[in-house]
Design an enzyme around this catalytic site. Structure first.
Site: not given
Length: 297
Positions: A40, A111
Site C-alpha cells: 500500500d 488489502t
C-alpha cells in the site's frame, strides 16, 4: 490516461515483488479489517509521485495517509502507453485543463485479501475525474492468471474512458433472468444481507475489492454489485465506475444517486454502492425502505 496505464502496470509489478520478498509490513489502521501493508505504502508513493512529476497541476488523492518523504527514483514511472495514445481523446475532454482533473488512487484494493493469499481479489485503482464525474479509470490486476502455472504471464491492466469505451478484457453478460450478486467478503452485516435478500438472488458471491467486483460485472460473473453499508471510499469507486460507465453500466449509491468526485467531497461513500452492467432498475427498485433510511447520503 496513457501515463496512468503505465504507472498502474509498474504498480502491479511492485505489488508482486513485495509479496515475493516475504515481508508484507502489515499494520492495522483502525482494526483487523482495515489493514495497510508495505505494498500500500510503496505503490501509493509510486503512483502519486510519478503522476505529480508529469502533471504538477493535478489534484491527486490517495487512500493512505503517508508522511512526506523523498521517493526513490526506481519507484518513478515516466512512460506512457503507446496503445492508448493511438486513440483520439473524446472531444468533450480535449480542451480540459490539467488543473481541472482530480485523480483518486487506491494503491492496493483488497488489502486484507492480499495478506490472506487471495491474490485474484487484489487490484490497483487509478480513477480520473473531471467536473465531479468519474470519466476515466485504470484497474491493474497484479495476479491475473496466477493460477495458470509457473509459465503463465502474470497481470493485466483494464482501462476505460467515457466516450471511448473500455479495453483490456472481453465484455460478457450474465444470462437473461439470472440474478447473481457480488458483495463484500469481510464487511457483511444484517443491512447488507437484508438488501441482498430483497433482490431474490439466484446466487451470492462474496469477494474482496471494489475493483474486483466491477470486473465480475463486466466479465459476466455477476449481474449486480450490492453493498448496503458505509465503508467504500471514493478511491474504491472512481476508476471502476468510469470503466463500467464506458461500457453502458451504472454505479450509484444505494438510493440511486450519482457519486461526486470533486476534490472537496467527503471520501466515504456513506450510502453504500449499487452497480450493474445491465438491468439497473430491477435492483434499485428492490432496495428496502429500511435500508434506504439507515443509509444517509
Amino acid at each position: 490516461m496513457a501515463s496512468a496505464y503505465s504507472v498502474a502496470d509498474k504498480a502491479g509489478k511492485l505489488v508482486r515483488s513485495i509479496m515475493a520478498a516475504g515481508d508484507l509490513g502489515i499494520v492495522e489502521k483502525s482494526g483487523a479489517n482495515d489493514l495497510q501493508t508495505k505494498a500500500d505504502r510503496v505503490v501509493q508513493k509510486c503512483i502519486c509521485t510519478s503522476l505529480a512529476r508529469k502533471f504538477p497541476l493535478l489534484t491527486i488523492i490517495g487512500e493512505e495517509d503517508l508522511p512526506s518523504s523523498d521517493v526513490e527514483e526506481e519507484l518513478i514511472e515516466s512512460g506512457q502507453s503507446a496503445e492508448i495514445l493511438k486513440h483520439a481523446c473524446p472531444t468533450e475532454y480535449s480542451s480540459v485543463k490539467e488543473e481541472e482533473f482530480v485523480v483518486w488512487v487506491d494503491p492496493l484494493d483488497g488489502t486484507k485479501e492480499y495478506t490472506e493469499g487471495l491474490l485474484d481479489h487484489v487490484t490497483v485503482l487509478i480513477g480520473i475525474a473531471y467536473g465531479g464525474k468519474a470519466i476515466a479509470g485504470v484497474i491493474n490486476q497484479p495476479y491475473y492468471n496466477y493460477e495458470a502455472g509457473d509459465s503463465a504471464v502474470l497481470g493485466r491492466t483494464i482501462w476505460g474512458v467515457l466516450g471511448l469505451g473500455s479495453f483490456g478484457f472481453q465484455l460478457k453478460e450474465v444470462p437473461d433472468g439470472k440474478h447473481i450478486i457480488t458483495t463484500t467478503r469481510s464487511h457483511s452485516s444484517k443491512l447488507v444481507n437484508d438488501c441482498i435478500a430483497a433482490m431474490n438472488p439466484d446466487k451470492v458471491v462474496r469477494v474482496g475489492g471494489a475493483g474486483n467486483k466491477i470486473i465480475q460485472l463486466i466479465e459476466g460473473q455477476a449481474s449486480a454489485y450490492v453493498f448496503a453499508s458505509p465503508g467504500c471510499k471514493k478511491w474504491d469507486t472512481c476508476a471502476p465506475e468510469a470503466i463500467l460507465h464506458a461500457v453502458g453500466g451504472k454505479l450509484t449509491d444505494i438510493h440511486g444517486n450519482a457519486f461526486r468526485y470533486d476534490k472537496e467531497v467527503k471520501h466515504m461513500n456513506s450510502a453504500g454502492v449499487l452497480a450493474t452492467l445491465r438491468n439497473y432498475e430491477y435492483y434499485v427498485k428492490r432496495v428496502p425502505e429500511a435500508v434506504k433510511e439507515a443509509l444517509v447520503p
